[in-house]
Write a protein that holds these residues in place. Structure first.
Motif, PDB file in Angstrom:
ATOM      1  N   PRO A  92     120.904 -16.282  28.662  1.00  0.00           N
ATOM      2  CA  PRO A  92     122.346 -16.463  28.872  1.00  0.00           C
ATOM      3  C   PRO A  92     122.945 -15.487  29.880  1.00  0.00           C
ATOM      4  CG  PRO A  92     121.887 -15.455  26.733  1.00  0.00           C
ATOM      5  CD  PRO A  92     120.580 -15.905  27.280  1.00  0.00           C
ATOM      6  N   GLN A  93     122.269 -14.376  30.123  1.00  0.00           N
ATOM      7  CA  GLN A  93     122.801 -13.363  31.042  1.00  0.00           C
ATOM      8  C   GLN A  93     122.197 -13.454  32.439  1.00  0.00           C
ATOM      9  OE1 GLN A  93     125.305 -11.320  30.112  1.00  0.00           O
ATOM     10  NE2 GLN A  93     125.275 -12.432  28.171  1.00  0.00           N
ATOM     11  N   ILE A  94     121.518 -14.555  32.755  1.00  0.00           N
ATOM     12  CA  ILE A  94     120.815 -14.624  34.029  1.00  0.00           C
ATOM     13  C   ILE A  94     121.779 -14.589  35.217  1.00  0.00           C
ATOM     14  CG2 ILE A  94     120.729 -17.163  34.052  1.00  0.00           C
ATOM     15  CD1 ILE A  94     117.954 -16.862  35.407  1.00  0.00           C
ATOM     16  N   THR A  95     122.947 -15.223  35.071  1.00  0.00           N
ATOM     17  CA  THR A  95     123.910 -15.210  36.169  1.00  0.00           C
ATOM     18  C   THR A  95     124.382 -13.790  36.463  1.00  0.00           C
ATOM     19  OG1 THR A  95     124.680 -17.427  35.592  1.00  0.00           O
ATOM     20  CG2 THR A  95     126.112 -16.111  37.002  1.00  0.00           C
ATOM     21  N   GLN A  96     124.675 -13.029  35.412  1.00  0.00           N
ATOM     22  CA  GLN A  96     125.127 -11.652  35.602  1.00  0.00           C
ATOM     23  C   GLN A  96     124.017 -10.791  36.185  1.00  0.00           C
ATOM     24  OE1 GLN A  96     128.184 -10.572  35.377  1.00  0.00           O
ATOM     25  NE2 GLN A  96     127.595  -8.485  35.952  1.00  0.00           N
ATOM     26  N   ARG A  97     122.775 -10.999  35.725  1.00  0.00           N
ATOM     27  CA  ARG A  97     121.654 -10.228  36.272  1.00  0.00           C
ATOM     28  C   ARG A  97     121.426 -10.581  37.748  1.00  0.00           C
ATOM     29  NH1 ARG A  97     119.303 -11.208  31.059  1.00  0.00           N
ATOM     30  NH2 ARG A  97     118.165 -13.000  31.877  1.00  0.00           N
ATOM     31  N   PHE A  98     121.634 -11.854  38.079  1.00  0.00           N
ATOM     32  CA  PHE A  98     121.503 -12.280  39.476  1.00  0.00           C
ATOM     33  C   PHE A  98     122.542 -11.571  40.340  1.00  0.00           C
ATOM     34  CE2 PHE A  98     122.890 -15.401  42.764  1.00  0.00           C
ATOM     35  CZ  PHE A  98     121.762 -15.340  43.563  1.00  0.00           C
ATOM     36  N   LYS A  99     123.793 -11.543  39.883  1.00  0.00           N
ATOM     37  CA  LYS A  99     124.853 -10.874  40.636  1.00  0.00           C
ATOM     38  C   LYS A  99     124.554  -9.389  40.813  1.00  0.00           C
ATOM     39  CE  LYS A  99     128.702 -13.888  39.232  1.00  0.00           C
ATOM     40  NZ  LYS A  99     130.008 -13.925  38.538  1.00  0.00           N
ATOM     41  N   GLU A 100     124.124  -8.743  39.741  1.00  0.00           N
ATOM     42  CA  GLU A 100     123.861  -7.306  39.797  1.00  0.00           C
ATOM     43  C   GLU A 100     122.680  -6.989  40.717  1.00  0.00           C
ATOM     44  OE1 GLU A 100     123.251  -6.358  35.744  1.00  0.00           O
ATOM     45  OE2 GLU A 100     125.401  -6.329  35.221  1.00  0.00           O
ATOM     46  N   SER A 101     121.622  -7.803  40.636  1.00  0.00           N
ATOM     47  CA  SER A 101     120.424  -7.552  41.448  1.00  0.00           C
ATOM     48  C   SER A 101     120.728  -7.727  42.929  1.00  0.00           C
ATOM     49  CB  SER A 101     119.292  -8.489  41.026  1.00  0.00           C
ATOM     50  OG  SER A 101     118.919  -8.266  39.684  1.00  0.00           O
ATOM     51  N   VAL A 102     121.401  -8.827  43.274  1.00  0.00           N
ATOM     52  CA  VAL A 102     121.737  -9.072  44.674  1.00  0.00           C
ATOM     53  C   VAL A 102     122.693  -7.991  45.182  1.00  0.00           C
ATOM     54  CG1 VAL A 102     122.887 -10.648  46.276  1.00  0.00           C
ATOM     55  CG2 VAL A 102     121.321 -11.548  44.539  1.00  0.00           C
ATOM     56  N   GLY A 103     123.675  -7.637  44.370  1.00  0.00           N
ATOM     57  CA  GLY A 103     124.618  -6.607  44.767  1.00  0.00           C
ATOM     58  C   GLY A 103     123.950  -5.265  45.006  1.00  0.00           C
ATOM     59  N   LEU A 104     122.953  -4.936  44.176  1.00  0.00           N
ATOM     60  CA  LEU A 104     122.238  -3.670  44.332  1.00  0.00           C
ATOM     61  C   LEU A 104     121.445  -3.640  45.629  1.00  0.00           C
ATOM     62  CD1 LEU A 104     121.406  -0.950  43.050  1.00  0.00           C
ATOM     63  CD2 LEU A 104     119.496  -2.160  41.976  1.00  0.00           C
ATOM     64  N   LEU A 105     120.815  -4.773  45.980  1.00  0.00           N
ATOM     65  CA  LEU A 105     119.975  -4.829  47.173  1.00  0.00           C
ATOM     66  C   LEU A 105     120.788  -4.960  48.459  1.00  0.00           C
ATOM     67  CD1 LEU A 105     117.166  -7.184  45.834  1.00  0.00           C
ATOM     68  CD2 LEU A 105     116.939  -4.753  46.312  1.00  0.00           C
ATOM     69  N   VAL A 106     121.851  -5.733  48.405  1.00  0.00           N
ATOM     70  CA  VAL A 106     122.637  -6.016  49.608  1.00  0.00           C
ATOM     71  C   VAL A 106     123.684  -4.941  49.851  1.00  0.00           C
ATOM     72  CG1 VAL A 106     124.212  -7.676  50.673  1.00  0.00           C
ATOM     73  CG2 VAL A 106     122.207  -8.476  49.427  1.00  0.00           C
ATOM     74  N   GLY A 107     124.216  -4.387  48.783  1.00  0.00           N
ATOM     75  CA  GLY A 107     125.263  -3.384  48.916  1.00  0.00           C
ATOM     76  C   GLY A 107     126.645  -3.988  48.686  1.00  0.00           C
ATOM     77  N   SER A 108     127.655  -3.180  48.925  1.00  0.00           N
ATOM     78  CA  SER A 108     129.032  -3.611  48.705  1.00  0.00           C
ATOM     79  C   SER A 108     129.501  -4.442  49.887  1.00  0.00           C
ATOM     80  CB  SER A 108     129.941  -2.385  48.511  1.00  0.00           C
ATOM     81  OG  SER A 108     131.274  -2.783  48.324  1.00  0.00           O
ATOM     82  N   VAL A 109     129.491  -5.760  49.701  1.00  0.00           N
ATOM     83  CA  VAL A 109     129.889  -6.688  50.757  1.00  0.00           C
ATOM     84  C   VAL A 109     131.048  -7.541  50.239  1.00  0.00           C
ATOM     85  CG1 VAL A 109     129.181  -8.631  52.211  1.00  0.00           C
ATOM     86  CG2 VAL A 109     127.564  -6.762  51.708  1.00  0.00           C
ATOM     87  N   PRO A 110     132.162  -7.583  50.949  1.00  0.00           N
ATOM     88  CA  PRO A 110     133.292  -8.402  50.502  1.00  0.00           C
ATOM     89  C   PRO A 110     132.881  -9.863  50.313  1.00  0.00           C
ATOM     90  CG  PRO A 110     133.956  -6.969  52.300  1.00  0.00           C
ATOM     91  CD  PRO A 110     132.468  -6.849  52.187  1.00  0.00           C
ATOM     92  N   LYS A 111     133.336 -10.437  49.235  1.00  0.00           N
ATOM     93  CA  LYS A 111     133.115 -11.849  48.893  1.00  0.00           C
ATOM     94  C   LYS A 111     131.683 -12.166  48.460  1.00  0.00           C
ATOM     95  CE  LYS A 111     136.806 -13.631  51.876  1.00  0.00           C
ATOM     96  NZ  LYS A 111     137.175 -14.648  52.885  1.00  0.00           N
ATOM     97  N   LEU A 112     130.800 -11.157  48.440  1.00  0.00           N
ATOM     98  CA  LEU A 112     129.427 -11.430  48.012  1.00  0.00           C
ATOM     99  C   LEU A 112     129.395 -11.936  46.577  1.00  0.00           C
ATOM    100  CD1 LEU A 112     126.362 -11.329  48.494  1.00  0.00           C
ATOM    101  CD2 LEU A 112     126.415  -8.953  47.674  1.00  0.00           C
ATOM    102  N   GLU A 113     130.193 -11.309  45.714  1.00  0.00           N
ATOM    103  CA  GLU A 113     130.204 -11.741  44.317  1.00  0.00           C
ATOM    104  C   GLU A 113     130.765 -13.154  44.181  1.00  0.00           C
ATOM    105  OE1 GLU A 113     131.392 -10.020  39.897  1.00  0.00           O
ATOM    106  OE2 GLU A 113     131.760  -8.829  41.699  1.00  0.00           O
TER     107      GLU A 113
END
Length: 343
Positions: A92-113
């Motif tokens: 059930p938490q796969i969407t949140q884990r996906f957001k966190e993982s991509v955010g960690l690798l890509v960095g703080s990018v506007p509109k990425l989330e």
């Protein structure tokens, strides 16, 4: 160059040479692809289990690029590519884990989330309902007017996948270049690995001994780092196994040194291992005469043997002189307990 391997890309002809060899040579020097370049240029796998995960992810990414798949199938294949690359567990938490993982690798990018949320929402609808009406990225989302659609979710996905892939490979390659795996391994574990490999190999097998080249060199590299739980019994067993393998290759040693090593290979194992320790003391005194270019190659079995013998001597010579002193003066029950504990 000259191969018949071509990616099934729907846009392969757009402003490209249509020659994969030329395109790679032109693209890989760019810092954007430095991680991926190091991955495909490596002569052999060096990133461990992560390489299997990476190439599985690349396989699904290529499928999402195929010219004969629709947008919904492309998005689903790309989602699988992300899940493989990021090692996301289903739940059930796969969407949140996906957001966190991509955010960690890509960095703080506007509109990425915004993209990660929309991408996985579309993925869920395709999986559970068979299709999704929302295949375009909503660049602006305001309550007082309709959202503005701007480019497809998949087109952004391929770019973001590439950034994540490059970050993961570059990080893993940096860890490899730093020798992080070796830094996290103890010499006791390395001695145990030598025992495990050589105990099941035929004496004289060059492949078995050379497969332990990294362990033997690292033992020498890190022998000055304090380490508890390092057992003399394990070190002597590992050294004896290496001796047996090298002697079986008929190494070009003096008769005296060959005799000492043969004695060590065939020594009867005693409780305190004193005879082996004494033989190692004598061997180290003779090894100095063999410091020549012939044995400078770390891939030479004799050079590996000399290195390991010196390392074992480094760890055990004090213990040898304690035992020798005890033997010369006699031993009582308390001394026996100390000796057994040390072994």
């Amino acid at each position: 160059k000259g191969s018949r391997v071509y990616p099934p890309s729907s846009g392969f002809w757009l402003n490209l040479s249509q020659d994969l060899h030329v395109d790679l040579l032109r693209s890989l020097p760019s810092s954007r692809y430095v991680g991926f370049g190091s991955l495909i240029e490596a002569a052999k796998p060096r990133l461990g289990l992560i390489e299997d995960r990476i190439f599985t992810a690349l396989k699904w990414c290529n499928r999402s690029n195929s010219v004969d798949v629709g947008d919904d199938v492309a998005l689903l294949h790309l989602a699988i590519a992300f899940e493989s690359l990021l090692a996301l567990e289903q739940g059930p938490q796969i969407t949140q884990r996906f957001k966190e993982s991509v955010g960690l690798l890509v960095g703080s990018v506007p509109k990425l989330e915004n993209w990660t949320g929309q991408f996985y929402a579309a993925r869920s609808k395709i999986v559970h309902e068979g299709s999704s009406p929302d295949m375009m990225f909503c660049a602006t989302q305001r309550s007082n007017r309709p959202s503005a659609e701007y480019r497809s979710l998949v087109s952004y996905g391929h770019i973001i996948f590439g950034v994540c892939l490059n970050a993961i490979v570059a990080g893993a390659d940096s860890a490899y270049q730093t020798g992080l795996a070796s830094l996290l391994t103890t010499n006791q574990e390395r001695f145990e690995q030598i025992c495990k490999v050589l105990a099941n190999a035929n004496p004289g097998s060059p492949d078995a001994l050379l497969s332990l080249r990294r362990e033997i060199m690292d033992i020498d590299e890190y022998k000055f780092i304090p380490e508890d739980r390092l057992r003399i019994d394990t070190m002597l067993t590992a050294n004896r196994l290496v001796v047996q393998h090298v002697i079986a290759t008929n190494p070009p040693l003096s008769s005296e040194l060959l005799g000492l090593y043969s004695s060590l290979a065939n020594a009867q194992t005693s409780q305190d291992r004193f005879d082996e320790l004494e033989t190692i003391i004598q061997i180290v005194k003779h090894i100095g005469a063999y410091e020549s270019a012939r044995f400078a190659d770390p891939a030479d079995p004799t050079a590996l043997l000399f290195s390991l013998t010196r390392s074992v001597h480094h760890y055990t010579f004090r213990h040898y002189y304690v035992l020798k002193n005890v033997r010369d003066k006699g031993v009582d029950d308390s001394d026996k307990d100390d000796i057994e504990q040390a072994l």
